[in-house]
Scaffold this active site. Structure first.
Site, PDB file in Angstrom:
ATOM      1  N   TYR A 262     -11.274   1.206  10.286  1.00 43.45           N
ATOM      2  CA  TYR A 262     -12.475   1.580   9.521  1.00 43.45           C
ATOM      3  C   TYR A 262     -12.777   0.616   8.380  1.00 43.45           C
ATOM      4  CZ  TYR A 262      -8.673   3.973   6.966  1.00 43.45           C
ATOM      5  OH  TYR A 262      -7.503   4.281   6.335  1.00 43.45           O
ATOM      6  N   LYS A 263     -11.949  -0.428   8.235  1.00 41.64           N
ATOM      7  CA  LYS A 263     -12.244  -1.420   7.188  1.00 41.64           C
ATOM      8  C   LYS A 263     -13.120  -2.509   7.822  1.00 41.64           C
ATOM      9  CE  LYS A 263      -8.292   0.070   4.583  1.00 41.64           C
ATOM     10  NZ  LYS A 263      -6.822   0.116   4.549  1.00 41.64           N
TER      11      LYS A 263
ATOM     12  N   ASP B  98       1.733  -4.489   8.742  1.00 45.36           N
ATOM     13  CA  ASP B  98       0.558  -3.639   8.608  1.00 45.36           C
ATOM     14  C   ASP B  98      -0.631  -4.576   8.385  1.00 45.36           C
ATOM     15  OD1 ASP B  98      -1.556  -2.046   7.767  1.00 45.36           O
ATOM     16  OD2 ASP B  98      -0.246  -0.594   6.764  1.00 45.36           O
TER      17      ASP B  98
ATOM     18  N   ARG C 153     -12.324  -5.409  -6.692  1.00 40.04           N
ATOM     19  CA  ARG C 153     -12.230  -6.100  -5.396  1.00 40.04           C
ATOM     20  C   ARG C 153     -13.628  -6.316  -4.831  1.00 40.04           C
ATOM     21  NH1 ARG C 153      -8.119  -3.105  -1.467  1.00 40.04           N
ATOM     22  NH2 ARG C 153      -9.832  -1.600  -1.568  1.00 40.04           N
TER      23      ARG C 153
ATOM     24  N   PHE D 280       0.870  -1.178   0.000  1.00 42.24           N
ATOM     25  CA  PHE D 280       0.000   0.000   0.000  1.00 42.24           C
ATOM     26  C   PHE D 280       0.915   1.240   0.000  1.00 42.24           C
ATOM     27  CE2 PHE D 280      -3.061   2.956   1.874  1.00 42.24           C
ATOM     28  CZ  PHE D 280      -4.271   2.518   1.350  1.00 42.24           C
TER      29      PHE D 280
HETATM   30  C1  LIG Z   1      -6.159   1.287   4.696  1.00 38.83           C
HETATM   31  C2  LIG Z   1      -4.699   1.163   4.855  1.00 38.83           C
HETATM   32  C3  LIG Z   1      -3.955   2.201   5.421  1.00 38.83           C
HETATM   33  C4  LIG Z   1      -4.649   3.483   5.822  1.00 38.83           C
HETATM   34  O1  LIG Z   1      -3.820   4.445   6.325  1.00 38.83           O
HETATM   35  P1  LIG Z   1      -4.432   5.754   7.010  1.00 38.83           P
HETATM   36  O2  LIG Z   1      -3.276   6.359   7.660  1.00 38.83           O
HETATM   37  O3  LIG Z   1      -5.526   5.310   7.916  1.00 38.83           O
HETATM   38  O4  LIG Z   1      -5.035   6.602   5.936  1.00 38.83           O
HETATM   39  C5  LIG Z   1      -2.592   2.014   5.580  1.00 38.83           C
HETATM   40  N1  LIG Z   1      -1.997   0.870   5.185  1.00 38.83           N
HETATM   41  C6  LIG Z   1      -2.692  -0.145   4.619  1.00 38.83           C
HETATM   42  C7  LIG Z   1      -2.007  -1.395   4.197  1.00 38.83           C
HETATM   43  C8  LIG Z   1      -4.063  -0.028   4.441  1.00 38.83           C
HETATM   44  O5  LIG Z   1      -4.758  -1.014   3.884  1.00 38.83           O
END
Ligand SMILES: *Cc1c(COP(=O)(O)O)cnc(C)c1O
Length: 429
Positions: A237-238, A212, A389, A131
């Site tokens: 939030y996911k 992560d 997805r 990501f």
């Molecule tokens: C959703 C997600 C994030 C989100 O980062 P924010 O700092 O909350 O915007 C970070 N890393 C991964 C792998 C994600 O899936």
């Protein structure tokens, strides 16, 4: 072909009737008339979260500043209390998980703590399918130390552009490496990495490793302690349904409780010392020391209700249904949507232990097909260049919704419906 897919309808109905989690769907607000399959980007609001948020608002209304100690639960301890409850979902002890900040900020705080380059051990191992925010954070950690990411950031390559081979990752663990930071589940393909194996291999070479877990928390059980992972971060939030921008979580293994936080802040203080207002930082004796600022209480409040749902449902049941749903979807795609004229393929590993909570459907017209789905009130998301997805969420999706998705996909291709949409990228898709 049409009749063949119809036969799966009965199977979907049967699976829904037998679903031990079926009553949880009622606890969620499903957007009206919508098949919502995007819970891996933004989970839905539950009645439980609405109630816990309203309760916190009310405590602010009634108590003002006194809410820090007198609200139920007291705001001053909310980060620790919610962390302790979330710890149960990830196989950690209560004092190893803390609610704090946001994922990217937590990556900065923990990476900069655990990345301790010395001598010729200077490199960070990540991967090219990461990501983006994770990579930005790693590059900035290197630049802060005056090191060039082009030389010191190792991005393990994928052989197929979708998945990673853990042996390829481990082959980069050598004595030039000071830190490994990897995702649990790859956000595009949905591959679940073998965190236990990677941790074992990193630590055998004296390299700290962090994960992560944003794409696995709330979908996949973790055993962070048993695997002896050094640290982990995840957003809420996911799959955890905490609401847009909800306060995030991090984990630090207790063997590091004595380490010095790289980005110190007053909320990392020992609770009984914080309001002494001393200029000498006395850190909390547990993972709490990596907190920086006042916790965002309003952004955490929905999690009070949301975690209660997970406690009731149980992570094992959530995982079992999630695997059942992704398998059901992949079966339908294999049988009815892969041959011409449909042409869908699957980018997600088939083995249960290598699959997270979503399925990557690949199609050269993926972007326009996902627009056509949205036009039919089916919400997937799209990741360029060609991945749709689909995240069937155990707590609120049904097998019948997946069956309907398959039928929509058939109809969209049969009628070349996607051709009505233009190819311009949307800002958020
Ligand atoms: C959703 C997600 C994030 C989100 O980062 P924010 O700092 O909350 O915007 C970070 N890393 C991964 C792998 C994600 O899936």
């Amino acid at each position: 072909m049409k009749t063949a897919l119809s036969s799966f309808r009965k199977e979907a109905a049967r699976l829904d009737r037998a679903d031990p989690l079926k009553n949880f769907r009622r606890r969620f607000f499903i957007p009206s008339g919508t098949t919502y399959l995007d819970g891996n980007s933004l989970g839905l609001l539950s009645r439980d979260s609405q109630a816990s948020l309203e309760k916190v608002l009310k405590s602010w209304k009634i108590l003002g500043i006194r809410g820090w100690l007198d609200a139920d639960p007291p705001w001053f301890y909310l980060a620790e209390r919610l962390g302790a409850r979330c710890a149960a979902l990830v196989g950690a002890e209560p004092d190893e998980v803390i609610l704090s900040g946001t994922t990217t900020v937590n990556i900065h705080a923990l990476v900069n703590t655990f990345y301790q380059p010395s001598g010729t051990r200077t490199k960070i191992v990540a991967d090219e399918l990461d990501f983006p925010t994770d990579i930005y954070a790693l590059k900035s950690a290197l630049k802060l130390r005056g090191l060039d990411p082009a030389e010191h950031l190792i991005l393990v390559c994928s052989r197929d552009g979708l998945t990673l081979d853990e042996r390829d990752i481990v082959s980069r663990f050598d004595d030039s490496v000071a830190l490994v930071f990897l995702p649990s589940v790859l956000y595009r393909s949905g591959q679940l990495l073998d965190m236990e194996f990677l941790t074992l291999e990193a630590q055998a070479r004296g390299i700290p490793i962090g994960f992560d877990c944003s794409h696995s928390a709330g979908a996949v059980p973790h055993e962070l302690d048993r695997w002896a992972v050094d640290f982990a971060v995840w957003c809420s939030y996911k799959y955890l349904n905490g609401g847009p921008g909800a306060t995030a979580f991090f984990y630090v293994n207790r063997r590091h409780f004595g380490a010095e936080p790289a980005l110190a802040g007053w909320f990392g203080s020992a609770k009984d010392k914080q309001f002494d207002m001393s200029l000498h930082f006395e850190p909390a004796p547990d993972a709490g020391r990596w907190q920086i600022s006042s916790p965002s209480i309003l952004n955490a409040a929905p999690l009070i209700g949301s975690l209660a749902i997970f406690e009731e449902a149980g992570m094992a049941a959530v995982r079992e249904k999630s695997l059942g749903m992704t398998r059901f979807l992949m079966d339908m795609v294999d049988r009815f949507l892969s041959a011409e004229p449909y042409g869908f393929s699957i980018g997600t590993p088939r083995e249960d232990k290598r699959r997270g909570g979503h399925v990557a459907l690949i199609h050269p017209e993926g972007m326009r097909i996902s627009e056509a789905l949205r036009n039919r009130n089916v919400i997937p998301d799209f990741r360029p260049p060609d991945i749709i997805r689909i995240a069937p969420v155990a707590l609120y999706n049904t097998y019948m919704e997946l069956w309907r998705l398959a039928r929509h996909l058939q109809e969209i291709i049969d009628g070349r419906e996607y051709e009505r949409f233009d190819r311009a990228r949307k800002l958020i898709s």
